[in-house]
Design a protein around this motif. Structure first.
Motif, PDB file in Angstrom:
ATOM      1  N   LEU A   5      14.584  -2.862   9.920  1.00  0.00           N
ATOM      2  CA  LEU A   5      13.848  -1.675  10.348  1.00  0.00           C
ATOM      3  C   LEU A   5      14.608  -0.395  10.024  1.00  0.00           C
ATOM      4  CD1 LEU A   5      11.857  -3.489  11.817  1.00  0.00           C
ATOM      5  CD2 LEU A   5      12.157  -2.083  13.854  1.00  0.00           C
ATOM      6  N   GLY A   6      13.866   0.640   9.693  1.00  0.00           N
ATOM      7  CA  GLY A   6      14.480   1.950   9.554  1.00  0.00           C
ATOM      8  C   GLY A   6      14.946   2.431  10.916  1.00  0.00           C
ATOM      9  N   SER A   7      16.018   3.218  10.924  1.00  0.00           N
ATOM     10  CA  SER A   7      16.623   3.583  12.205  1.00  0.00           C
ATOM     11  C   SER A   7      15.673   4.383  13.091  1.00  0.00           C
ATOM     12  CB  SER A   7      17.909   4.376  11.960  1.00  0.00           C
ATOM     13  OG  SER A   7      17.602   5.524  11.168  1.00  0.00           O
ATOM     14  N   VAL A   8      14.843   5.225  12.469  1.00  0.00           N
ATOM     15  CA  VAL A   8      13.985   6.088  13.281  1.00  0.00           C
ATOM     16  C   VAL A   8      12.857   5.288  13.909  1.00  0.00           C
ATOM     17  CG1 VAL A   8      12.466   8.099  13.278  1.00  0.00           C
ATOM     18  CG2 VAL A   8      14.546   8.081  11.882  1.00  0.00           C
ATOM     19  N   ILE A   9      12.266   4.410  13.142  1.00  0.00           N
ATOM     20  CA  ILE A   9      11.165   3.628  13.702  1.00  0.00           C
ATOM     21  C   ILE A   9      11.692   2.682  14.778  1.00  0.00           C
ATOM     22  CG2 ILE A   9      11.161   1.758  11.976  1.00  0.00           C
ATOM     23  CD1 ILE A   9       8.096   1.824  12.143  1.00  0.00           C
ATOM     24  N   ALA A  10      12.916   2.195  14.582  1.00  0.00           N
ATOM     25  CA  ALA A  10      13.500   1.337  15.617  1.00  0.00           C
ATOM     26  C   ALA A  10      13.696   2.120  16.899  1.00  0.00           C
ATOM     27  CB  ALA A  10      14.835   0.781  15.128  1.00  0.00           C
ATOM     28  N   ARG A  11      14.150   3.361  16.732  1.00  0.00           N
ATOM     29  CA  ARG A  11      14.385   4.183  17.907  1.00  0.00           C
ATOM     30  C   ARG A  11      13.071   4.535  18.596  1.00  0.00           C
ATOM     31  NH1 ARG A  11      17.819   8.577  16.129  1.00  0.00           N
ATOM     32  NH2 ARG A  11      15.912   9.303  15.157  1.00  0.00           N
ATOM     33  N   ASN A  12      12.072   4.857  17.763  1.00  0.00           N
ATOM     34  CA  ASN A  12      10.771   5.217  18.348  1.00  0.00           C
ATOM     35  C   ASN A  12      10.174   4.058  19.126  1.00  0.00           C
ATOM     36  OD1 ASN A  12      11.070   7.659  17.190  1.00  0.00           O
ATOM     37  ND2 ASN A  12       9.571   7.355  15.554  1.00  0.00           N
ATOM     38  N   LEU A  13      10.370   2.862  18.592  1.00  0.00           N
ATOM     39  CA  LEU A  13       9.827   1.697  19.276  1.00  0.00           C
ATOM     40  C   LEU A  13      10.751   1.209  20.378  1.00  0.00           C
ATOM     41  CD1 LEU A  13       8.545  -0.351  16.216  1.00  0.00           C
ATOM     42  CD2 LEU A  13       7.146   0.558  18.070  1.00  0.00           C
ATOM     43  N   ASP A  14      11.926   1.808  20.374  1.00  0.00           N
ATOM     44  CA  ASP A  14      12.915   1.441  21.390  1.00  0.00           C
ATOM     45  C   ASP A  14      13.279  -0.034  21.312  1.00  0.00           C
ATOM     46  OD1 ASP A  14      13.207   1.856  25.014  1.00  0.00           O
ATOM     47  OD2 ASP A  14      14.685   1.973  23.384  1.00  0.00           O
ATOM     48  N   ILE A  15      13.496  -0.512  20.062  1.00  0.00           N
ATOM     49  CA  ILE A  15      13.943  -1.896  19.931  1.00  0.00           C
ATOM     50  C   ILE A  15      15.248  -1.933  19.137  1.00  0.00           C
ATOM     51  CG2 ILE A  15      11.696  -2.979  20.097  1.00  0.00           C
ATOM     52  CD1 ILE A  15      11.619  -3.180  17.090  1.00  0.00           C
ATOM     53  N   ASP A  16      15.956  -3.026  19.335  1.00  0.00           N
ATOM     54  CA  ASP A  16      17.278  -3.166  18.742  1.00  0.00           C
ATOM     55  C   ASP A  16      17.404  -4.527  18.069  1.00  0.00           C
ATOM     56  OD1 ASP A  16      20.544  -2.118  20.029  1.00  0.00           O
ATOM     57  OD2 ASP A  16      19.820  -2.545  17.988  1.00  0.00           O
ATOM     58  N   VAL A  17      18.560  -4.746  17.456  1.00  0.00           N
ATOM     59  CA  VAL A  17      18.781  -6.019  16.768  1.00  0.00           C
ATOM     60  C   VAL A  17      18.569  -7.179  17.731  1.00  0.00           C
ATOM     61  CG1 VAL A  17      20.466  -7.423  15.539  1.00  0.00           C
ATOM     62  CG2 VAL A  17      20.434  -4.943  15.208  1.00  0.00           C
ATOM     63  N   GLY A  18      17.825  -8.144  17.273  1.00  0.00           N
ATOM     64  CA  GLY A  18      17.554  -9.318  18.103  1.00  0.00           C
ATOM     65  C   GLY A  18      16.219  -9.261  18.813  1.00  0.00           C
ATOM     66  N   ASP A  19      15.668  -8.045  18.992  1.00  0.00           N
ATOM     67  CA  ASP A  19      14.390  -7.931  19.708  1.00  0.00           C
ATOM     68  C   ASP A  19      13.233  -8.422  18.855  1.00  0.00           C
ATOM     69  OD1 ASP A  19      15.276  -4.742  21.264  1.00  0.00           O
ATOM     70  OD2 ASP A  19      15.735  -6.835  21.799  1.00  0.00           O
ATOM     71  N   GLU A  20      12.172  -8.801  19.561  1.00  0.00           N
ATOM     72  CA  GLU A  20      10.993  -9.301  18.860  1.00  0.00           C
ATOM     73  C   GLU A  20       9.925  -8.221  18.775  1.00  0.00           C
ATOM     74  OE1 GLU A  20      11.988 -13.526  18.855  1.00  0.00           O
ATOM     75  OE2 GLU A  20       9.864 -13.004  18.919  1.00  0.00           O
ATOM     76  N   PHE A  21       9.099  -8.292  17.719  1.00  0.00           N
ATOM     77  CA  PHE A  21       7.947  -7.382  17.620  1.00  0.00           C
ATOM     78  C   PHE A  21       6.881  -8.050  16.774  1.00  0.00           C
ATOM     79  CE2 PHE A  21       8.245  -5.812  13.268  1.00  0.00           C
ATOM     80  CZ  PHE A  21       9.543  -6.170  12.920  1.00  0.00           C
TER      81      PHE A  21
END
Lengths: 234, 404, 433
Positions: free
Chosen positions: C171-187
């Protein structure tokens, strides 16, 4: 039979300055024989320089014709006149005779370069003529390192090194003092007597006139008198 | 020595060497004209940069909630009373508006795209942003209650939709849940295929707020009459909007700001380079002119003219030539600027131009300050190039000078 | 009284000779010495030429270096040096516009000499959902084996690791931040298949990437190619086959070979070089080149003016000397020849100094590099430039600049020199007397 170096017939030169014609020369006849030392004398405006220029193929006459060393100037183009000046006539001007960036020897060589003389020969001839005219020590000096009189004498060396038919000198002493003029004139006399160089000078300097053995007086574009004199001390 | 006499002498002397002075005059004129045109083009670029940044919805100043820039969602909205008005005098401000901008997904019959959806008040926008000047196929939005959507021509092409058709908008509401609604396409705006056009869609602010379930806004944008009012306006807004960020266009678009700064430096550097190229020939000419007249200076000094007066006279001559050439060069330069007033067509380089922050037409922009700087540099060059040799020339004793 | 014996040719009309100044070598020496008669003038004029040459060398070296860096850097990120695409894709980048037989295409592409790496990609728009939040994203299916060789993105992973298996997502860093998810999380990834039905992928974040472009980081999701192709019903089709070549500047030369290599596969695909894929980069380079040309031409013109001026003064000052030379029998062409050689010396002198100075400065710059400072750093990011560039010395400019100035000098000297043709010795001798 002596050779006729210069033959002028009915020579005339008119300038159209500001629509007023100036007749610098009117119907002049002049013959110069090989080995003569001629002075063309007269006040300013008399036409002496004009006559000299016409003889020297530096100018074209309005009327009449000039023959130099058997070659009629009338039919020649600019390039041919240049070749004529290069090979048959030697010039000494009032000033600025030499190329400032070349030494005396190189200046004398230069005129031989123009003729295509090979390098070794022209170097030898240049040094030889400077030595024989008593200017050996000036060989590597540039004009800026010589006096006015020395420059004029180097100019003479350059003028005769190609063994031209004629040496023309226009007011050669005008920028020199009397002592230096004497040295120059002694040189001219020497080359005239020892090497039989035909010399024609235009001058208003009495000392120059005195060295010449034929004095042609000009006035208002015509020859007023033409005297041959025997050798005289100045 | 009276100045009038000096001037007269200088003027007459100029005509003595007509041809050489004409050469010099022409060279200086060409250099100056080139500088004027070049400077104008760079200023034009600089201007475009700022105008673009300001008109592209950022305005001179923007009020945003902290964190909105990184995460532009409805969660970072702030409340604004209906009757709010910025405390900025009318003679400093052109206009202001409030907007709601959120990321959304637009789906047409065929395609889906991620975009930024902006709810605006068209009336207020008209005064302050590019929406006023842009061509619209179909109809523009009517008012703040207009529940239709305005798409960029490029975006519509990608979505394969057209005026009058419907698209579906999906976005995250204020409560964190997804919202969906249909919008009819009112019109398509043409912003020359810029990035903006590909990803921005507009609708009325009230319908969008209703969709999102909030009365908050995400930004307030202020357009000032001149950017120099920015500092004071910033202070006024910050005072009113405690807790919120007030940013100017430079902070909002640091790349544009960087370009903007560089322009000033760039212009000066180019002036110096061009004048330096000219200087070699100029100094050559001036020095020769002076050295030729050593005898004349000797004569003047022998007659009693003071050395300083001689130097001044020479300097005046050089300054006169440069001044005339400067004037001529400026006239020619202004003429060139007028000739290119429609701009240099860069449409073949449109994408590259956009990357560089320029528009597809490079319009020159002439400001007085640039011309004055140029003039000052040119005159300084003339003074220096002639004063030094003149000073050297007069130090020669009159007798020696006359003898040359 | 007999005269001294004359040379044979003297009795007839003298014939014109070819070497009117004693040959090139002697004219060369004379010309060189003439230059130094006015040391200041020569120095200034040569200085102007040196200035122009230095500027040209420096400008083209800097420009070349920056342009190379920009193009290389920009193409490294995603576009690669060339791509094979469906002919309609460029105008309509939708799921439908596919390149069939992508694997065979990739293999054919790899076989072309000059191609150093190849990768296939499938791209589509999808919704990334975490709980109640969703964002639109550009999903890119990539082959983890091939992709790192064509794209630098794999090296920009800041957290976690690159993708490996079918469940992995980058994931791009911004979209990860917007979705509030981190390494290991599911989506969940939601999109549309080719046939219009819903495509859904359940993924976990294997890594987060920071590309340096906020735009990219806000919209990019990379997943395994096979997983993407399976779920979206693409089979062995992709949207682009990306390649890197060894000589990216002249990628155009490779195109015919590529087209020939893929022709047997019988599809209607097009091969696009990076100049077409990233026109903004190519056009920026063209724009920069065009404006440089204008500027440097202007400087060359101004310097030529000064040379012209210089020779005009020289010819005027030496009029008497020229009169003398004409009088003693030198041809005008000979004098003009010497002047032209003077001009040539001047150009060589100036250009020589310019090359030495320009070469030294640019070589030093090449080693030390130019740090693009804070302000320029912003620009650098926009233009995809690295933080420090090492512009190589532009050999072409080092050859072209002296040649140009030589030509200009010859021309600038010729025009005043031609006046000698109309000089009458008599008048010239009289000048200033």
């Amino acid at each position: 039979m002596s050779d006729l170096v210069v033959r002028c017939r009915n020579l005339g030169r008119t300038y159209d300055a500001d629509a007023i014609p100036v007749h610098a020369l009117r119907g002049v006849d002049l013959d110069v024989v090989a080995g003569e030392f001629v002075s063309l004398a007269g006040p300013s405006g008399s036409g002496k320089s004009t006559l000299l220029n016409l003889i020297g193929a530096l100018d074209r006459p309005s009327t009449g014709d000039v023959v130099v060393d058997g070659v009629a100037l009338a039919g020649l183009g600019e390039a041919q006149l240049a070749d004529l000046r290069l090979t048959k006539i030697g010039f000494v001007f009032q000033a600025y005779n030499l190329i400032p960036v070349l030494s005396a020897r190189e200046n004398v060589e230069f005129i031989m370069q123009l003729q295509g003389v090979p390098a070794r020969e022209r170097r030898d001839r240049a040094l030889e003529i400077l030595a024989s005219l008593g200017m050996a020590e000036l060989a590597d000096r540039r004009p800026g390192e010589m006096s006015g009189g020395q420059q004029q004498r180097v100019a003479v060396a350059r003028a005769i090194v190609t063994r031209p038919a004629l040496l023309l000198a226009d007011e050669p002493s005008a920028n020199l003092d009397s002592e230096t003029t004497k040295g120059l004139l002694e040189l001219l006399r020497r080359i005239n007597e020892e090497r039989h160089v035909t010399i024609v000078t235009a001058t208003h300097d009495p000392m120059v006139m005195s060295y010449a053995r034929r004095r042609v007086q000009l006035l208002d574009g015509r020859i007023a008198s033409d005297q041959r004199v025997s050798a005289e001390t100045a | 020595m009276p100045l009038r006499l000096l001037l007269q002498l200088s003027w007459r002397n100029l005509w003595r060497h007509r041809r050489r002075n004409l050469m010099l005059f022409t060279a200086i004129l060409v250099a100056i004209a080139a500088c004027v045109l070049l400077g104008s083009l760079i200023r034009g670029m600089q201007n475009d940069m700022m105008k673009d940044a300001v008109e592209n919805l950022s305005g001179n100043l923007k009020v945003l909630a902290p964190g909105y820039r990184e995460d532009p969602s409805i969660e970072r909205a702030f409340a604004l009373t209906e009757d709010y008005r910025p405390d900025i005098p009318d003679d400093e401000m052109i206009g202001w508006t409030r907007r709601v901008r959120v990321p959304a997904v637009v789906t047409s019959e065929r395609e889906t795209r991620g975009i930024s959806l902006v709810g605006v008040d068209p009336g207020e926008e008209r005064a302050i942003s590019f929406l006023a000047q842009v061509d619209v196929r179909g109809e523009p939005l009517a008012d703040a209650d207009d529940d239709r959507i305005l798409l960029g021509v490029e975006l519509a092409a990608r979505l394969d939709t057209a005026v009058g058709r419907r698209v579906v908008i999906m976005t995250q509401g204020a409560d964190g849940r997804n919202r969906e609604a249909g919008f009819r396409v009112a019109g398509l705006y043409d912003a020359s295929g810029t990035a903006l056009e590909k990803s921005y869609a507009f609708t009325g602010i009230h319908p969008l707020q209703k969709l999102l379930g909030t009365n908050d806004v995400t930004e307030v944008s202020v357009r000032l009459r001149d950017d120099r009012f920015s500092a004071s306006a910033n202070r006024a807004l910050s005072k009113e909007m405690g807790g919120l960020e007030v940013l100017n266009w430079r902070q909002l678009d640091p790349q544009a700001a960087a370009f903007y700064e560089i322009a000033d430096v760039g212009i000066t550097i180019w002036y110096v380079i061009l004048l330096l190229a000219l200087a070699f020939g100029l100094i050559n000419s001036l020095i020769t002119a002076v050295l030729e007249r050593v005898r004349e200076f000797g004569m003047l000094r022998a007659l009693g003219m003071r050395p300083r007066a001689v130097v001044v006279q020479v300097v005046i001559e050089s300054v006169l030539i440069v001044a005339f050439a400067l004037a001529g060069g400026i006239v020619v330069g202004v003429g060139l600027v007028a000739f290119f007033a429609d701009g240099i067509d860069l449409s073949n380089y449109a994408a590259g131009a956009e990357l560089a922050g320029m528009r597809s037409r490079l319009v020159p922009h002439l400001i007085a300050r640039d011309v004055m700087v140029l003039g000052a540099l040119a005159v300084a060059l003339a003074v220096f190039a002639s004063a030094y040799p003149a000073w050297r020339a007069v130090r020669i004793k009159p007798l020696d000078a006359l003898r040359r | 009284m007999p005269r001294e014996t004359l040379a044979a040719s003297d009795t007839a009309l003298p014939t014109p000779r070819l070497h009117r100044a004693g040959g090139l070598g002697l004219s060369g020496a004379l010309a060189w010495r003439n230059l130094w008669r006015n040391r200041l003038r020569t120095t200034l004029t040569a200085g102007g030429i040196a200035f122009a040459v230095t500027l040209i060398v420096a400008a083209y070296s800097l420009q070349g270096g920056a342009m190379d860096a920009m193009a290389d850097h920009a193409t490294q990120l995603l576009s690669g040096h060339l791509q094979i695409q469906n002919p309609a894709y460029a105008d309509d980048p939708s799921l439908r516009c596919l390149v069939p037989d992508a694997t065979a295409m990739a293999r054919a592409l790899k076989s072309v000499p000059g191609v150093t790496a190849v990768a296939q990609r499938a791209v589509g728009f999808a919704l990334v959902s975490v709980g109640e939040r969703s964002y639109g994203a550009q999903v890119m299916g990539v082959d983890p084996q091939q992709e790192p060789a064509v794209s630098s993105l794999a090296n920009l992973v800041v957290k976690g690791r690159y993708i490996a298996g079918p469940d992995d997502a980058l994931l791009g860093s911004v979209i990860a931040r917007n979705l509030d998810i981190d390494v290991g999380d599911e989506f969940v990834l939601l999109g549309s298949k080719l046939d219009g039905s819903v495509a859904a992928l359940s993924l976990h974040v294997s890594g987060i990437v920071e590309s340096g472009s906020a735009e990219l980081d806000r919209t990019l999701v990379q997943v395994q190619l096979a997983a993407f192709q399976d779920e979206f019903g693409l089979g062995d089709q992709a949207h682009m086959v990306v390649a890197r070549v060894s000589d990216f500047e002249h990628v155009g030369a490779t195109l015919p070979a590529v087209e020939a290599a893929i022709a047997p596969l019988g599809t209607a695909s097009v091969v696009l070089p990076w100049q077409r894929l990233m026109p903004e980069v190519a056009q920026t380079m063209q724009l920069k080149r065009a404006s440089s040309l204008v500027m440097l031409s202007l400087i060359a013109v101004l310097v030529t003016f000064s040379i012209f001026n210089s020779f005009m003064m020289t010819v005027f000052e030496r009029t008497r000397e020229f009169g003398m030379l004409l009088a003693i029998g030198m041809r005008p062409a000979g004098i003009i020849g010497v002047l032209q050689i003077e001009a040539a010396w001047l150009a060589l002198l100036g250009a020589g100094i310019g090359l030495v100075v320009g070469g030294a400065v640019m070589t030093a710059t090449q080693h030390v590099g130019i740090p693009l400072g804070q302000m320029a750093g912003e620009l650098a990011r926009r233009f995809n430039l690295p933080d420090r560039i090492y512009p190589p010395l532009n050999v072409g400019a080092m050859l072209a600049a002296p040649l140009l100035m030589l030509l200009a000098t010859q021309l600038a000297a010729l025009i005043p020199a031609l006046r000698i043709r109309t000089l009458a010795p008599v008048d010239a001798l009289r000048v200033g007397a």
